[in-house]
Design a protein around this motif. Structure first.
Motif, PDB file in Angstrom:
ATOM      1  N   SER A 114       2.736  -3.493   6.016  1.00  0.00           N
ATOM      2  CA  SER A 114       1.648  -2.825   5.298  1.00  0.00           C
ATOM      3  C   SER A 114       1.414  -1.409   5.792  1.00  0.00           C
ATOM      4  N   THR A 122       1.236  -5.137  -5.200  1.00  0.00           N
ATOM      5  CA  THR A 122       0.586  -6.042  -4.252  1.00  0.00           C
ATOM      6  C   THR A 122       0.353  -7.411  -4.874  1.00  0.00           C
ATOM      7  N   THR A 123      -0.223  -7.431  -6.054  1.00  0.00           N
ATOM      8  CA  THR A 123      -0.526  -8.693  -6.740  1.00  0.00           C
ATOM      9  C   THR A 123       0.741  -9.503  -6.985  1.00  0.00           C
ATOM     10  N   GLY A 158       0.778  -1.233   0.000  1.00  0.00           N
ATOM     11  CA  GLY A 158       0.000   0.000   0.000  1.00  0.00           C
ATOM     12  C   GLY A 158       0.809   1.282   0.000  1.00  0.00           C
ATOM     13  N   LYS A 167      -7.954  -3.929   4.536  1.00  0.00           N
ATOM     14  CA  LYS A 167      -7.125  -4.220   3.351  1.00  0.00           C
ATOM     15  C   LYS A 167      -5.892  -5.048   3.727  1.00  0.00           C
ATOM     16  N   LYS A 178       2.619   3.674  -1.933  1.00  0.00           N
ATOM     17  CA  LYS A 178       2.833   4.091  -3.324  1.00  0.00           C
ATOM     18  C   LYS A 178       4.246   4.636  -3.567  1.00  0.00           C
ATOM     19  N   ILE A 236      -4.855  -9.032   2.459  1.00  0.00           N
ATOM     20  CA  ILE A 236      -3.561  -9.476   1.938  1.00  0.00           C
ATOM     21  C   ILE A 236      -3.039 -10.653   2.758  1.00  0.00           C
ATOM     22  N   GLU A 291       2.272   0.592 -10.535  1.00  0.00           N
ATOM     23  CA  GLU A 291       1.417   1.159  -9.482  1.00  0.00           C
ATOM     24  C   GLU A 291       1.267   0.164  -8.344  1.00  0.00           C
ATOM     25  N   VAL A 292       0.649   0.631  -7.257  1.00  0.00           N
ATOM     26  CA  VAL A 292       0.628  -0.127  -6.006  1.00  0.00           C
ATOM     27  C   VAL A 292      -0.185  -1.423  -6.097  1.00  0.00           C
ATOM     28  N   ASP A 293      -1.258  -1.453  -6.864  1.00  0.00           N
ATOM     29  CA  ASP A 293      -2.045  -2.693  -6.990  1.00  0.00           C
ATOM     30  C   ASP A 293      -1.249  -3.778  -7.710  1.00  0.00           C
ATOM     31  N   GLU A 294      -0.503  -3.384  -8.738  1.00  0.00           N
ATOM     32  CA  GLU A 294       0.361  -4.348  -9.433  1.00  0.00           C
ATOM     33  C   GLU A 294       1.424  -4.880  -8.469  1.00  0.00           C
TER      34      GLU A 294
END
Length: 169
Positions: A56, A32-33, A13, A62, A15, A66, A27-30
């Motif tokens: 985190s 995390t995944t 999370g 959230k 950034k 994870i 970006e942050v979602d990529e």
């Protein structure tokens, strides 16, 4: 057979860590995944993972989402960015154990978030995080920050064998 893994400094999370540490994510979602996938590519359901802090920056819901996706029995040693939250907060999000202090593992590995003072006569190797892309020189330190290990947890054997090799050189 249960394996034991070590990793630190995911900064889920966060950034700005992408730029601060030149992480290879758009970006942050990529991020995390990819980091969840890397963890689960090596850690099985029955394995144990020591996370050496700075897990985190996200809220409870959230962060729990994870942790729930990550394989293994998870032990968190609190890092500087984790300390604003209580031990119970981290247990509530799904860590099985939480330590506010360093842990000695296998009578030889001193597990901590930040590198600890270790002189050459100490019989321990300090497995640590915190310093991201940097490295401490010397056989007494082993940095498990995600940036050094392709965002993938390391096994006890990988660390042990690396330390033995460096002592022989």
């Amino acid at each position: 057979m249960q394996k034991v893994f070590f990793i630190s400094d995911h900064h889920f999370g966060h950034k700005n860590i992408i730029d601060f540490e030149s992480r290879p994510f758009k970006e942050v979602d990529e991020m995390t995944t990819e980091m969840i996938a890397k963890w689960n590519s090596v850690v099985g359901e029955n394995d144990k993972v020591f996370h050496l802090g700075d897990f985190s920056f996200l809220n409870k819901e959230k962060t729990k989402a994870i942790v729930d996706k990550l394989n293994g029995y998870k032990i968190l040693i609190l890092g500087n960015h984790d300390r604003g939250r209580s031990r119970s907060w981290w247990l509530d999000v799904g860590f099985n154990e939480v330590s506010e202090y360093p842990i000695i593992y296998n009578n030889f590995f001193f597990l901590s978030h930040e590198p600890m003072y270790m002189n050459k006569h100490m019989p321990f190797v300090n497995v640590h995080g915190h310093i991201h892309g940097q490295k401490y020189e010397g056989k007494n330190y082993f940095n498990v920050c995600v940036e050094h290990w392709d965002y993938t947890p390391l096994t006890f054997e990988q660390i042990r064998d690396s330390v033995v090799v460096s002592e022989e050189q």
